[in-house]
Design a protein around this motif. Structure first.
Motif: not given
Length: 314
Positions: A140-158
Motif C-alpha cells: 500500500s505504501d513504498a515509504i511510510s512514517i507513522k505511529s501505531t501506538g500512543s507514542g508520537s514521533i517528534v522531529c525538528e525537520k522533515l
C-alpha cells in the motif's frame, strides 16, 4: 565410484567423486618384518592395506576440512543496517549502543527496511539516491512514517527533496512551519487547520543520541519508520533526497514537526502523479473530509512554483 555425503546443520553437501591411485613401492631393510593385515570377520584387505589406509587418511582429512569450511560458510549472517531487515532503535539505545544495532530478518520474504523508533532519541534519519518499490508483492505504501501506538514521533525537520512517487500523503499531524515549492503533481490538495498547538521544536545536544548511518545508493521494496510504543520518539532531521518510488506512494502521518519542507531543485525533479487526472489529487496534505486526516499548522503554509498537470510515475 562412491560419492561422499556430509550433513552439517541440516544442510546436505555432496563431495565430488575422488579417484585415489594405488601406489606400489618396496623397501629393503636389514631386518625382515613379516606383517599381516588384521582380519575382521567378513572384511580382509590383504595386500591392499596400505592403499586402503592412505585412502582413509585422505578422505578423513577432506571430510574434516570440508566440515570446518562449510560450517563457517553456512552461518546465516546477522543483518547490518541498512540491509533490508527489522531494526529497533529504541532497543539499541536501551542497551547503551552508540549506533543502531543488528537487525532481524523480515518475517515475510521481502526486501523491506523497517526501522522501529519507539522511545529512541535519534540525531538524523537520512535517505539519499534510493530506489523504492516492488511489482510483487504490491504494498500500500513504498515509504511510510507513522505511529501505531500512543507514542508520537517528534522531529525538528522533515525534508522531502527531489522525490518522485505515484502519490504523496501527509495526514494527521501537527506542523509548526510547512513549505511546498517547485513541485509538479497530478493534482494538488493542501488543507491546513490553523491552531495554537504546533510548537517550534529544536533538537538539542547530540550527546546520548543514537547514530543511524545515512542510507545511500540502495534498492529496497519499501521503507517503514514506525513508533509502535507508548514513548515519544525524538529525531533531529528526517530527510528523503533524490528518492524514487514506483507502484506505491508515500504516506506520512502522526508526526509532530517544527518544519516540513517539500520541494525540488527543479520542477521536473519533484514529481508526484498516478495518472488519474488533476481532479483526483495525487499530492495531498491534510483534508477537510477526514480522508487523509487533519493537519494542524501555526500559520498559512508557504506554497510557490507548484505545477499541476497530468503526470504518472511508473
Amino acid at each position: 565410484m562412491k560419492k561422499w555425503k556430509l550433513i552439517i546443520k541440516e544442510r546436505q553437501i555432496h563431495f565430488p567423486t575422488l579417484r585415489i591411485p594405488v601406489i606400489k613401492f618396496g623397501v629393503t631393510l636389514p631386518i625382515s618384518f613379516n606383517l599381516k593385515s588384521p582380519s575382521i570377520g567378513g572384511l580382509n584387505f590383504g595386500k591392499r592395506s596400505k592403499s586402503v589406509v592412505a585412502s582413509a587418511l585422505i578422505v578423513s582429512t577432506l571430510v574434516i576440512s570440508g566440515a570446518i569450511y562449510f560450517s563457517i560458510e553456512g552461518i546465516d549472517q546477522v543483518p547490518v543496517y541498512p540491509e533490508p531487515a527489522v531494526y529497533d532503535a529504541g532497543a539499541s539505545q536501551a542497551r547503551d549502543l552508540k549506533s543502531i544495532g543488528e537487525g532481524a530478518r523480515n518475517s515475510e520474504p521481502t526486501q523491506t527496511l523497517f526501522l522501529e523508533v519507539a522511545g529512541a532519541r535519534v540525531q538524523d534519519i537520512i535517505f539519499t539516491d534510493v530506489n523504492v518499490g516492488a511489482d510483487s508483492p504490491s504494498f500500500s505504501d513504498a515509504i511510510s512514517i507513522k505511529s501505531t501506538g500512543s507514542g508520537s514521533i517528534v522531529c525538528e525537520k522533515l525534508e522531502i527533496i527531489d522525490v518522485e512517487a505515484p502519490t504523496f500523503k501527509l495526514g494527521t499531524s501537527t506542523i509548526y512551519s510547512l513549505s511546498v515549492g517547485t513541485t509538479t503533481a497530478d493534482g494538488v490538495s493542501i488543507n491546513g487547520t490553523l491552531s495554537n498547538d504546533p510548537v517550534d521544536y529544536r533538537f538539542g545536544s547530540s550527546r546520548g543520541a543514537l547514530n543511524i548511518p545515512e542510507v545511500s545508493g540502495v534498492d529496497v521494496d519499501r521503507i517503514i519508520i514506525q513508533n509502535s510504543g507508548t514513548a515519544t520518539t525524538t529525531i533531529g532531521t528526517i530527510r528523503f533526497e533524490r528518492v524514487s518510488a514506483f507502484n506505491s506512494g508515500i504516506n506520512l502521518a502522526n508526526l509532530t514537526c517544527s518544519s516540513v519542507v517539500i520541494k525540488g531543485t527543479d520542477s521536473e525533479k519533484s514529481i508526484f502523479g498516478d495518472g488519474t487526472g488533476i481532479d483526483n489529487a495525487s499530492f495531498r496534505i491534510g483534508s477537510t473530509d477526514g480522508s487523509v486526516g487533519t493537519l494542524k499548522v501555526s500559520s498559512i503554509p508557504s506554497m510557490n512554483n507548484i505545477v499541476e498537470r497530468n503526470v504518472s510515475v511508473k
